[in-house]
Design a protein around this motif. Structure first.
Motif, PDB file in Angstrom:
ATOM      1  N   PHE A  62       0.833  -1.207   0.000  1.00 14.18           N
ATOM      2  CA  PHE A  62       0.000   0.000   0.000  1.00 14.18           C
ATOM      3  C   PHE A  62       0.863   1.251   0.000  1.00 14.18           C
ATOM      4  N   LYS A  63       0.395   2.280  -0.716  1.00 14.96           N
ATOM      5  CA  LYS A  63       1.039   3.595  -0.651  1.00 14.96           C
ATOM      6  C   LYS A  63      -0.005   4.614  -0.220  1.00 14.96           C
ATOM      7  N   ASP A  64       0.435   5.818   0.089  1.00 13.80           N
ATOM      8  CA  ASP A  64      -0.466   6.894   0.558  1.00 13.80           C
ATOM      9  C   ASP A  64      -1.283   6.444   1.769  1.00 13.80           C
ATOM     10  N   VAL A  65      -0.648   5.696   2.665  1.00 14.20           N
ATOM     11  CA  VAL A  65      -1.320   5.177   3.861  1.00 14.20           C
ATOM     12  C   VAL A  65      -1.464   6.296   4.885  1.00 14.20           C
ATOM     13  N   LYS A  66      -2.686   6.451   5.396  1.00 15.51           N
ATOM     14  CA  LYS A  66      -2.963   7.526   6.352  1.00 15.51           C
ATOM     15  C   LYS A  66      -3.136   7.007   7.782  1.00 15.51           C
ATOM     16  N   ASN A  67      -3.220   5.680   7.963  1.00 14.21           N
ATOM     17  CA  ASN A  67      -3.484   5.143   9.296  1.00 14.21           C
ATOM     18  C   ASN A  67      -2.423   4.137   9.766  1.00 14.21           C
TER      19      ASN A  67
ATOM     20  N   SER B   7       4.490   7.096  11.355  1.00 17.14           N
ATOM     21  CA  SER B   7       4.448   8.141  10.331  1.00 17.14           C
ATOM     22  C   SER B   7       4.610   7.606   8.903  1.00 17.14           C
ATOM     23  N   ASP B   8       4.748   6.304   8.743  1.00 13.13           N
ATOM     24  CA  ASP B   8       4.955   5.742   7.398  1.00 13.13           C
ATOM     25  C   ASP B   8       3.749   5.972   6.491  1.00 13.13           C
ATOM     26  N   SER B   9       4.046   6.230   5.224  1.00 13.90           N
ATOM     27  CA  SER B   9       2.965   6.428   4.252  1.00 13.90           C
ATOM     28  C   SER B   9       2.856   5.235   3.315  1.00 13.90           C
TER      29      SER B   9
ATOM     30  N   LYS C 233      -8.666  -2.825   6.340  1.00 16.98           N
ATOM     31  CA  LYS C 233      -8.395  -1.898   7.440  1.00 16.98           C
ATOM     32  C   LYS C 233      -7.390  -0.801   7.061  1.00 16.98           C
ATOM     33  N   VAL C 234      -6.722  -0.973   5.919  1.00 17.63           N
ATOM     34  CA  VAL C 234      -5.695  -0.011   5.504  1.00 17.63           C
ATOM     35  C   VAL C 234      -6.341   1.165   4.779  1.00 17.63           C
ATOM     36  N   ASP C 235      -6.078   2.376   5.297  1.00 11.27           N
ATOM     37  CA  ASP C 235      -6.558   3.593   4.647  1.00 11.27           C
ATOM     38  C   ASP C 235      -5.438   4.073   3.723  1.00 11.27           C
ATOM     39  N   GLY C 236      -5.411   3.485   2.540  1.00  9.45           N
ATOM     40  CA  GLY C 236      -4.365   3.807   1.576  1.00  9.45           C
ATOM     41  C   GLY C 236      -4.690   3.161   0.244  1.00  9.45           C
ATOM     42  N   GLN C 237      -3.813   3.366  -0.730  1.00  3.85           N
ATOM     43  CA  GLN C 237      -4.045   2.833  -2.065  1.00  3.85           C
ATOM     44  C   GLN C 237      -3.230   1.565  -2.260  1.00  3.85           C
ATOM     45  N   GLN C 238      -3.908   0.460  -2.546  1.00  4.21           N
ATOM     46  CA  GLN C 238      -3.189  -0.795  -2.790  1.00  4.21           C
ATOM     47  C   GLN C 238      -2.591  -0.746  -4.195  1.00  4.21           C
ATOM     48  N   ILE C 239      -1.326  -1.141  -4.282  1.00  8.39           N
ATOM     49  CA  ILE C 239      -0.636  -1.198  -5.574  1.00  8.39           C
ATOM     50  C   ILE C 239      -0.032  -2.600  -5.721  1.00  8.39           C
TER      51      ILE C 239
ATOM     52  N   LEU D 280       7.146  -2.772  -5.753  1.00 11.07           N
ATOM     53  CA  LEU D 280       7.955  -2.577  -4.547  1.00 11.07           C
ATOM     54  C   LEU D 280       9.213  -1.755  -4.831  1.00 11.07           C
ATOM     55  N   ALA D 281       9.818  -1.973  -5.989  1.00 10.39           N
ATOM     56  CA  ALA D 281      11.059  -1.271  -6.358  1.00 10.39           C
ATOM     57  C   ALA D 281      10.874   0.249  -6.388  1.00 10.39           C
ATOM     58  N   THR D 282       9.643   0.715  -6.622  1.00  7.67           N
ATOM     59  CA  THR D 282       9.405   2.166  -6.677  1.00  7.67           C
ATOM     60  C   THR D 282       9.400   2.781  -5.280  1.00  7.67           C
ATOM     61  N   ILE D 283       9.268   1.938  -4.253  1.00  8.00           N
ATOM     62  CA  ILE D 283       9.211   2.417  -2.866  1.00  8.00           C
ATOM     63  C   ILE D 283      10.520   2.153  -2.122  1.00  8.00           C
ATOM     64  N   SER D 284      11.274   1.143  -2.582  1.00  4.53           N
ATOM     65  CA  SER D 284      12.539   0.778  -1.918  1.00  4.53           C
ATOM     66  C   SER D 284      13.491   1.966  -1.866  1.00  4.53           C
ATOM     67  N   ASP D 285      14.128   2.139  -0.700  1.00  8.46           N
ATOM     68  CA  ASP D 285      15.143   3.181  -0.526  1.00  8.46           C
ATOM     69  C   ASP D 285      16.503   2.494  -0.680  1.00  8.46           C
ATOM     70  N   ILE D 286      16.954   2.381  -1.932  1.00  8.96           N
ATOM     71  CA  ILE D 286      18.149   1.593  -2.253  1.00  8.96           C
ATOM     72  C   ILE D 286      19.398   2.049  -1.475  1.00  8.96           C
ATOM     73  N   PRO D 287      19.693   3.353  -1.412  1.00  8.38           N
ATOM     74  CA  PRO D 287      20.877   3.763  -0.628  1.00  8.38           C
ATOM     75  C   PRO D 287      20.797   3.327   0.837  1.00  8.38           C
ATOM     76  N   LYS D 288      19.600   3.426   1.428  1.00 10.16           N
ATOM     77  CA  LYS D 288      19.408   3.032   2.820  1.00 10.16           C
ATOM     78  C   LYS D 288      19.566   1.515   2.985  1.00 10.16           C
ATOM     79  N   VAL D 289      19.011   0.760   2.035  1.00 12.47           N
ATOM     80  CA  VAL D 289      19.132  -0.703   2.065  1.00 12.47           C
ATOM     81  C   VAL D 289      20.608  -1.098   2.003  1.00 12.47           C
ATOM     82  N   LYS D 290      21.340  -0.486   1.080  1.00  7.35           N
ATOM     83  CA  LYS D 290      22.770  -0.798   0.927  1.00  7.35           C
ATOM     84  C   LYS D 290      23.535  -0.499   2.213  1.00  7.35           C
ATOM     85  N   LYS D 291      23.171   0.605   2.870  1.00  4.51           N
ATOM     86  CA  LYS D 291      23.850   0.993   4.111  1.00  4.51           C
ATOM     87  C   LYS D 291      23.542   0.006   5.242  1.00  4.51           C
TER      88      LYS D 291
END
Length: 177
Positions: free
Chosen positions: A22-27, A103-105, A127-133, A138-149
């Motif tokens: 899910f993206k744009d999660v509000k809850n 605070s995750d979206s 129960k998720v207040d967000g948009q299911q994708i 998943l690759a569009t949400i992954s924080d590659i620099p953070k994962v590598k670190k």
């Protein structure tokens, strides 16, 4: 394109893991509270730390194995999934980096079940207040620099294999290091 991804667990042919993204999660805070309170039974994963669905499949397989042999390091199957994503044996670090925060979206839900018993996934996703994708995104949400670190992936490693290979390798060897 399928929204959720259901894969059989290799070690346990009677079980599958279903992932929903899910993206744009509000809850996120409400979902976390429900998971901690046992109202919903699933792993709530921070998708920015996941390179691909295979990473979660590996963590789920290992969690189910450890549950069945009575060797879990955490209190529940789903906290074990989150713990198994982490390259270290620090449980609180695992939850900080790989669990969802208030605070995750974006949130990745993982549910381990039998193929016949898939009704829970729809109830949890509702129960998720967000948009299911699609989980494939998943690759569009992954924080590659953070994962590598976090996984301490070197440029030399990336030259001879994929980032997913390096991540799964770290997950696999954490118990023996």
């Amino acid at each position: 394109m399928e929204m959720q991804l259901t894969q059989q667990l290799e070690l346990f042919p009677d079980s599958v893991v279903t992932q929903c993204l899910f993206k744009d999660v509000k809850n996120a805070a409400e979902l976390r509270k429900a998971a901690i309170g046992g109202e919903i039974s699933c792993a709530l994963i921070n998708p920015s730390m996941v390179v691909g669905p295979f990473q979660v499949q590996i963590a789920a397989n290992k969690a189910l194995h450890l549950q069945r042999v009575g060797k879990m390091k955490t209190r529940s199957l789903y906290s074990e999934v989150i713990f198994n994503l982490c390259p270290t044996n620090n449980i609180s670090e695992a939850f900080k980096k790989f669990g969802t925060s208030d605070s995750d979206s974006a949130v990745l839900i993982a549910l381990i079940h039998t193929e016949e018993d898939s009704h829970n996934i729809d109830a949890i996703c509702a129960k998720v207040d967000g948009q299911q994708i699609p989980v494939e995104h998943l690759a569009t949400i992954s924080d590659i620099p953070k994962v590598k670190k976090v996984y301490k992936v070197t440029p030399a490693e990336e030259a001879c294999g994929s980032l997913l290979d390096a991540v799964v390798c770290r997950m696999a060897v954490k118990d023996v290091l």
